[in-house]
Design a protein around this motif. Structure first.
Motif, PDB file in Angstrom:
ATOM      1  N   LEU A  93       0.903  -1.155  -0.244  1.00 29.43           N
ATOM      2  CA  LEU A  93      -0.006   0.105  -0.001  1.00 29.43           C
ATOM      3  C   LEU A  93       0.975   1.158  -0.065  1.00 29.43           C
ATOM      4  O   LEU A  93       1.833   1.286   0.926  1.00 29.43           O
ATOM      5  CB  LEU A  93      -0.804   0.060   1.214  1.00 29.43           C
ATOM      6  N   LEU A  94       0.577   1.987  -0.807  1.00 29.30           N
ATOM      7  CA  LEU A  94       1.393   3.173  -1.195  1.00 29.30           C
ATOM      8  C   LEU A  94       0.434   4.620  -1.004  1.00 29.30           C
ATOM      9  O   LEU A  94      -0.491   4.672  -1.543  1.00 29.30           O
ATOM     10  CB  LEU A  94       2.017   3.288  -2.494  1.00 29.30           C
ATOM     11  N   ARG A  95       0.884   5.152  -0.118  1.00 31.69           N
ATOM     12  CA  ARG A  95      -0.015   6.439   0.419  1.00 31.69           C
ATOM     13  C   ARG A  95       1.139   7.818   0.749  1.00 31.69           C
ATOM     14  O   ARG A  95       2.052   7.620   0.938  1.00 31.69           O
ATOM     15  CB  ARG A  95      -0.651   6.356   1.763  1.00 31.69           C
ATOM     16  N   TRP A  96       0.428   8.839   0.482  1.00 30.12           N
ATOM     17  CA  TRP A  96       0.799  10.041   1.020  1.00 30.12           C
ATOM     18  C   TRP A  96       0.102  11.113   1.576  1.00 30.12           C
ATOM     19  O   TRP A  96      -1.222  10.924   2.021  1.00 30.12           O
ATOM     20  CB  TRP A  96       1.110  10.888  -0.518  1.00 30.12           C
ATOM     21  N   GLY A 101       1.250  13.453   8.232  1.00 31.11           N
ATOM     22  CA  GLY A 101       0.792  11.998   8.242  1.00 31.11           C
ATOM     23  C   GLY A 101      -0.679  11.869   8.680  1.00 31.11           C
ATOM     24  O   GLY A 101      -1.192  10.735   8.998  1.00 31.11           O
ATOM     25  N   GLN A 102      -1.234  12.949   9.360  1.00 32.99           N
ATOM     26  CA  GLN A 102      -2.541  12.719   9.867  1.00 32.99           C
ATOM     27  C   GLN A 102      -3.696  12.500   8.955  1.00 32.99           C
ATOM     28  O   GLN A 102      -4.707  11.728   9.210  1.00 32.99           O
ATOM     29  CB  GLN A 102      -3.036  14.185  10.594  1.00 32.99           C
ATOM     30  N   SER A 103      -3.352  12.731   7.730  1.00 38.19           N
ATOM     31  CA  SER A 103      -4.717  12.446   6.557  1.00 38.19           C
ATOM     32  C   SER A 103      -3.722  11.749   5.489  1.00 38.19           C
ATOM     33  O   SER A 103      -3.357  12.340   4.604  1.00 38.19           O
ATOM     34  CB  SER A 103      -5.209  13.744   5.964  1.00 38.19           C
ATOM     35  N   LEU A 104      -3.590  10.413   5.527  1.00 44.29           N
ATOM     36  CA  LEU A 104      -2.991   9.709   4.423  1.00 44.29           C
ATOM     37  C   LEU A 104      -3.976   9.586   3.375  1.00 44.29           C
ATOM     38  O   LEU A 104      -5.049   9.033   3.548  1.00 44.29           O
ATOM     39  CB  LEU A 104      -2.204   8.392   4.980  1.00 44.29           C
ATOM     40  N   LEU A 130       1.210  15.071  -7.233  1.00 42.56           N
ATOM     41  CA  LEU A 130       1.225  15.310  -5.895  1.00 42.56           C
ATOM     42  C   LEU A 130       2.078  16.713  -5.681  1.00 42.56           C
ATOM     43  O   LEU A 130       3.040  16.739  -5.932  1.00 42.56           O
ATOM     44  CB  LEU A 130       1.689  14.084  -5.269  1.00 42.56           C
ATOM     45  N   GLU A 131       1.190  17.327  -5.171  1.00 40.51           N
ATOM     46  CA  GLU A 131       1.784  18.747  -4.652  1.00 40.51           C
ATOM     47  C   GLU A 131       1.728  18.771  -3.103  1.00 40.51           C
ATOM     48  O   GLU A 131       1.022  18.265  -2.503  1.00 40.51           O
ATOM     49  CB  GLU A 131       0.843  19.817  -5.015  1.00 40.51           C
ATOM     50  N   GLU A 132       2.851  19.500  -2.595  1.00 41.47           N
ATOM     51  CA  GLU A 132       2.831  19.879  -1.088  1.00 41.47           C
ATOM     52  C   GLU A 132       2.892  18.451  -0.432  1.00 41.47           C
ATOM     53  O   GLU A 132       2.386  18.595   0.739  1.00 41.47           O
ATOM     54  CB  GLU A 132       1.678  20.698  -0.628  1.00 41.47           C
ATOM     55  N   VAL A 133       3.750  17.457  -0.844  1.00 35.39           N
ATOM     56  CA  VAL A 133       4.016  16.204  -0.247  1.00 35.39           C
ATOM     57  C   VAL A 133       4.772  16.235   1.189  1.00 35.39           C
ATOM     58  O   VAL A 133       5.889  16.611   0.918  1.00 35.39           O
ATOM     59  CB  VAL A 133       4.417  14.937  -1.211  1.00 35.39           C
ATOM     60  N   LYS A 134       4.610  15.773   2.204  1.00 34.78           N
ATOM     61  CA  LYS A 134       5.069  15.956   3.370  1.00 34.78           C
ATOM     62  C   LYS A 134       5.564  14.523   3.883  1.00 34.78           C
ATOM     63  O   LYS A 134       6.707  14.430   4.493  1.00 34.78           O
ATOM     64  CB  LYS A 134       4.336  16.883   4.753  1.00 34.78           C
ATOM     65  N   VAL A 135       4.706  13.653   3.366  1.00 37.36           N
ATOM     66  CA  VAL A 135       4.916  12.289   3.934  1.00 37.36           C
ATOM     67  C   VAL A 135       4.484  11.326   2.611  1.00 37.36           C
ATOM     68  O   VAL A 135       3.526  11.458   2.267  1.00 37.36           O
ATOM     69  CB  VAL A 135       4.073  11.721   5.209  1.00 37.36           C
ATOM     70  N   VAL A 136       5.192  10.247   2.535  1.00 35.65           N
ATOM     71  CA  VAL A 136       4.935   9.193   1.651  1.00 35.65           C
ATOM     72  C   VAL A 136       5.340   7.990   2.458  1.00 35.65           C
ATOM     73  O   VAL A 136       6.271   7.834   3.084  1.00 35.65           O
ATOM     74  CB  VAL A 136       6.061   9.084   0.429  1.00 35.65           C
ATOM     75  N   GLU A 137       4.487   7.008   2.476  1.00 38.21           N
ATOM     76  CA  GLU A 137       4.309   5.915   3.332  1.00 38.21           C
ATOM     77  C   GLU A 137       4.150   4.502   2.497  1.00 38.21           C
ATOM     78  O   GLU A 137       3.117   4.349   1.474  1.00 38.21           O
ATOM     79  CB  GLU A 137       3.321   5.914   4.446  1.00 38.21           C
TER      80      GLU A 137
END
Length: 159
Positions: A93-96, A101-104, A130-137
Motif C-alpha cells: 500500500l502506497l500512500r501520501w 501524516g494525519q490524513s494519508l 502530487l503537490e505539497e507532499v510531506k509524507v510518503v508511506e
C-alpha cells in the motif's frame, strides 16, 4: 535535422541516469518498523543497480515512512521488489500526506505473486501529480497467506 535522443526502456534506469530522483537522505527523515542490519533502509533509496535494498529484520507487515523536511512535488514513484527463494503473494500500500501524516491518501494498493521458477521481480513506476507532499508511506505485507517472509524492497525512488 530532427532532434532526437536514445532513451532506456527501463523507466527506473532512465530517470536515475538523468538524475531526476529525489535525494531522500538529504531531504527527509525515514522511519521503518524494523531493519536487517545487512540491508539498511538507505540502500533502498540508492538508484544504482548494485544496491542491495532494504529488508525487515522480522516477518510480517512493515512500514517505511518518508517524512520530508520541506513539502515536495512528486510526479514519479518507482518501486522494485525481488524475491528469488520463496513462493508468496505480497501486498503493498502506497500512500501520501500533505501534513505530518494525519490524513494519508491512497495512491495504490497492489498484490503480486512471486514464484522462484518464473516471477521473481516486480517493478512498478507510477506517474502521479502530487503537490505539497510531506509524507510518503509504503506498507508491505510480505505474505498475505500469513507465512514467515520478511518484507523487502530493492528500490524505492521518487522524482
Amino acid at each position: 535535422m530532427m532532434r532526437k535522443r536514445i532513451i532506456d526502456q527501463d523507466p527506473g534506469k532512465a530517470s536515475a541516469a538523468e538524475g531526476k530522483w529525489l535525494d531522500v537522505k538529504d531531504l527527509a527523515q525515514v522511519e521503518v518498523t524494523s531493519e536487517d542490519e545487512a540491508f539498511p533502509i538507505e540502500d533502498a533509496f540508492e538508484t544504482y543497480d548494485g544496491s542491495s535494498g532494504w529488508r525487515a529484520s522480522e516477518p510480517g507487515k512493515q512500514t517505511i515512512r518518508v517524512i520530508f523536511d520541506e513539502p515536495q512535488r512528486i510526479h514519479t514513484i518507482h518501486l522494485y521488489f525481488q524475491e528469488e527463494q520463496h513462493a508468496r503473494t505480497q501486498e503493498f500500500l502506497l500512500r501520501w500526506s500533505p501534513d505530518e501524516g494525519q490524513s494519508l491518501r491512497e495512491i495504490v494498493r497492489q498484490q503480486y505473486n512471486f514464484s522462484p521458477d518464473s516471477s521473481t521481480e516486480e517493478q512498478e513506476t507510477y506517474t502521479v501529480n502530487l503537490e505539497e507532499v510531506k509524507v510518503v508511506e509504503l506498507t508491505i505485507k510480505p505474505d498475505v497467506g500469513g507465512g514467515s517472509a520478511c518484507a523487502s524492497v530493492l528500490r524505492f525512488c521518487m522524482a
